[in-house]
Design a protein around this motif. Structure first.
Motif, PDB file in Angstrom:
ATOM      1  N   SER A 115     -44.168   3.354 -20.606  1.00  0.00           N
ATOM      2  CA  SER A 115     -45.580   3.630 -20.394  1.00  0.00           C
ATOM      3  C   SER A 115     -46.103   2.687 -19.304  1.00  0.00           C
ATOM      4  O   SER A 115     -46.857   1.754 -19.572  1.00  0.00           O
ATOM      5  CB  SER A 115     -46.339   3.442 -21.700  1.00  0.00           C
ATOM      6  OG  SER A 115     -47.633   3.950 -21.589  1.00  0.00           O
ATOM      7  N   SER A 132     -48.684   7.062 -16.451  1.00  0.00           N
ATOM      8  CA  SER A 132     -48.387   8.074 -17.451  1.00  0.00           C
ATOM      9  C   SER A 132     -47.198   7.622 -18.279  1.00  0.00           C
ATOM     10  O   SER A 132     -46.488   6.692 -17.922  1.00  0.00           O
ATOM     11  CB  SER A 132     -48.073   9.412 -16.793  1.00  0.00           C
ATOM     12  OG  SER A 132     -46.895   9.310 -16.025  1.00  0.00           O
ATOM     13  N   ILE A 133     -46.993   8.323 -19.363  1.00  0.00           N
ATOM     14  CA  ILE A 133     -45.809   8.079 -20.168  1.00  0.00           C
ATOM     15  C   ILE A 133     -44.639   8.761 -19.476  1.00  0.00           C
ATOM     16  O   ILE A 133     -44.732   9.903 -19.052  1.00  0.00           O
ATOM     17  CB  ILE A 133     -46.000   8.615 -21.588  1.00  0.00           C
ATOM     18  CG1 ILE A 133     -47.107   7.824 -22.287  1.00  0.00           C
ATOM     19  CG2 ILE A 133     -44.696   8.559 -22.379  1.00  0.00           C
ATOM     20  CD1 ILE A 133     -47.530   8.385 -23.609  1.00  0.00           C
ATOM     21  N   THR A 134     -43.559   8.037 -19.349  1.00  0.00           N
ATOM     22  CA  THR A 134     -42.383   8.532 -18.655  1.00  0.00           C
ATOM     23  C   THR A 134     -41.189   8.428 -19.582  1.00  0.00           C
ATOM     24  O   THR A 134     -41.019   7.429 -20.272  1.00  0.00           O
ATOM     25  CB  THR A 134     -42.122   7.680 -17.384  1.00  0.00           C
ATOM     26  OG1 THR A 134     -43.296   7.708 -16.569  1.00  0.00           O
ATOM     27  CG2 THR A 134     -40.951   8.189 -16.608  1.00  0.00           C
ATOM     28  N   THR A 135     -40.377   9.477 -19.609  1.00  0.00           N
ATOM     29  CA  THR A 135     -39.149   9.419 -20.399  1.00  0.00           C
ATOM     30  C   THR A 135     -37.949   9.539 -19.481  1.00  0.00           C
ATOM     31  O   THR A 135     -38.025  10.131 -18.410  1.00  0.00           O
ATOM     32  CB  THR A 135     -39.093  10.533 -21.459  1.00  0.00           C
ATOM     33  OG1 THR A 135     -39.157  11.791 -20.808  1.00  0.00           O
ATOM     34  CG2 THR A 135     -40.223  10.407 -22.453  1.00  0.00           C
ATOM     35  N   ASN A 146     -34.993  13.458 -29.297  1.00  0.00           N
ATOM     36  CA  ASN A 146     -35.593  14.785 -29.315  1.00  0.00           C
ATOM     37  C   ASN A 146     -35.112  15.545 -30.546  1.00  0.00           C
ATOM     38  O   ASN A 146     -34.341  15.030 -31.355  1.00  0.00           O
ATOM     39  CB  ASN A 146     -35.334  15.547 -28.007  1.00  0.00           C
ATOM     40  CG  ASN A 146     -33.872  15.842 -27.771  1.00  0.00           C
ATOM     41  OD1 ASN A 146     -33.035  15.784 -28.662  1.00  0.00           O
ATOM     42  ND2 ASN A 146     -33.541  16.180 -26.541  1.00  0.00           N
ATOM     43  N   ARG A 198     -36.544   6.970 -28.354  1.00  0.00           N
ATOM     44  CA  ARG A 198     -36.909   8.167 -29.104  1.00  0.00           C
ATOM     45  C   ARG A 198     -35.743   9.141 -29.090  1.00  0.00           C
ATOM     46  O   ARG A 198     -34.831   9.023 -28.276  1.00  0.00           O
ATOM     47  CB  ARG A 198     -38.131   8.850 -28.480  1.00  0.00           C
ATOM     48  CG  ARG A 198     -39.368   7.971 -28.355  1.00  0.00           C
ATOM     49  CD  ARG A 198     -39.976   7.690 -29.721  1.00  0.00           C
ATOM     50  NE  ARG A 198     -41.099   6.797 -29.649  1.00  0.00           N
ATOM     51  CZ  ARG A 198     -42.368   7.151 -29.622  1.00  0.00           C
ATOM     52  NH1 ARG A 198     -42.690   8.426 -29.631  1.00  0.00           N
ATOM     53  NH2 ARG A 198     -43.320   6.257 -29.581  1.00  0.00           N
ATOM     54  N   THR A 223     -33.497   9.933 -19.543  1.00  0.00           N
ATOM     55  CA  THR A 223     -32.213  10.095 -20.211  1.00  0.00           C
ATOM     56  C   THR A 223     -31.135   9.618 -19.250  1.00  0.00           C
ATOM     57  O   THR A 223     -31.417   9.267 -18.108  1.00  0.00           O
ATOM     58  CB  THR A 223     -31.950  11.568 -20.596  1.00  0.00           C
ATOM     59  OG1 THR A 223     -31.952  12.353 -19.414  1.00  0.00           O
ATOM     60  CG2 THR A 223     -32.999  12.072 -21.563  1.00  0.00           C
ATOM     61  N   HIS A 249     -33.670   9.278 -25.703  1.00  0.00           N
ATOM     62  CA  HIS A 249     -34.330   9.058 -24.423  1.00  0.00           C
ATOM     63  C   HIS A 249     -35.182   7.799 -24.533  1.00  0.00           C
ATOM     64  O   HIS A 249     -35.587   7.394 -25.612  1.00  0.00           O
ATOM     65  CB  HIS A 249     -35.150  10.276 -23.963  1.00  0.00           C
ATOM     66  CG  HIS A 249     -36.247  10.683 -24.881  1.00  0.00           C
ATOM     67  ND1 HIS A 249     -36.050  11.549 -25.930  1.00  0.00           N
ATOM     68  CD2 HIS A 249     -37.548  10.350 -24.918  1.00  0.00           C
ATOM     69  CE1 HIS A 249     -37.187  11.738 -26.565  1.00  0.00           C
ATOM     70  NE2 HIS A 249     -38.122  11.013 -25.973  1.00  0.00           N
ATOM     71  N   ILE A 279     -40.617  -1.044 -24.522  1.00  0.00           N
ATOM     72  CA  ILE A 279     -40.095   0.308 -24.336  1.00  0.00           C
ATOM     73  C   ILE A 279     -39.847   0.912 -25.715  1.00  0.00           C
ATOM     74  O   ILE A 279     -39.714   0.184 -26.692  1.00  0.00           O
ATOM     75  CB  ILE A 279     -38.795   0.244 -23.499  1.00  0.00           C
ATOM     76  CG1 ILE A 279     -38.343   1.599 -23.068  1.00  0.00           C
ATOM     77  CG2 ILE A 279     -37.718  -0.512 -24.207  1.00  0.00           C
ATOM     78  CD1 ILE A 279     -37.225   1.566 -22.049  1.00  0.00           C
ATOM     79  N   SER A 280     -39.783   2.229 -25.786  1.00  0.00           N
ATOM     80  CA  SER A 280     -39.461   2.903 -27.039  1.00  0.00           C
ATOM     81  C   SER A 280     -38.181   3.702 -26.877  1.00  0.00           C
ATOM     82  O   SER A 280     -37.932   4.266 -25.817  1.00  0.00           O
ATOM     83  CB  SER A 280     -40.577   3.875 -27.440  1.00  0.00           C
ATOM     84  OG  SER A 280     -41.757   3.188 -27.713  1.00  0.00           O
ATOM     85  N   ARG A 305     -38.595   5.786 -23.545  1.00  0.00           N
ATOM     86  CA  ARG A 305     -39.984   6.130 -23.272  1.00  0.00           C
ATOM     87  C   ARG A 305     -40.691   4.902 -22.717  1.00  0.00           C
ATOM     88  O   ARG A 305     -40.791   3.875 -23.383  1.00  0.00           O
ATOM     89  CB  ARG A 305     -40.652   6.588 -24.567  1.00  0.00           C
ATOM     90  CG  ARG A 305     -42.056   7.081 -24.407  1.00  0.00           C
ATOM     91  CD  ARG A 305     -42.528   7.601 -25.765  1.00  0.00           C
ATOM     92  NE  ARG A 305     -43.833   8.175 -25.688  1.00  0.00           N
ATOM     93  CZ  ARG A 305     -44.950   7.552 -26.052  1.00  0.00           C
ATOM     94  NH1 ARG A 305     -44.897   6.307 -26.509  1.00  0.00           N
ATOM     95  NH2 ARG A 305     -46.110   8.156 -25.958  1.00  0.00           N
TER      96      ARG A 305
END
Length: 67
Positions: free
Chosen positions: A46, A5-8, A36, A34, A10, A42, A31-32, A44
């Motif tokens: 995958s 799954s996609i995991t975020t 909010n 992002r 912080t 945060h 990695i990304s 992200r």
């Protein structure tokens, strides 16, 4: 067992996530970065079931290197 799954993530304290992102990308981690709606950064991830436990451990170690 093999779910992905996609995991975020912080981080409280330590280096800004922008520095963590730079360190990970320099070490060939895809990695990304992002933000909010409040502007909080945060990371992200995958992960996929093809990723090994050693690869996940490597990412964790790389994150820990950035203080």
């Amino acid at each position: 067992e093999n779910a992905s799954s996609i995991t975020t993530a912080t981080r409280e304290g330590g280096a800004p996530l922008e520095q963590v992102f730079d360190h990970l990308t320099k070490n060939q981690v895809t990695i990304s970065l992002r933000h909010n709606r409040a502007g909080r950064a945060h990371l992200r991830f995958s992960p996929h079931f093809y990723n090994t436990e050693a690869e996940v451990d490597r990412v964790c170690d790389l994150i820990a290197e950035v203080k």
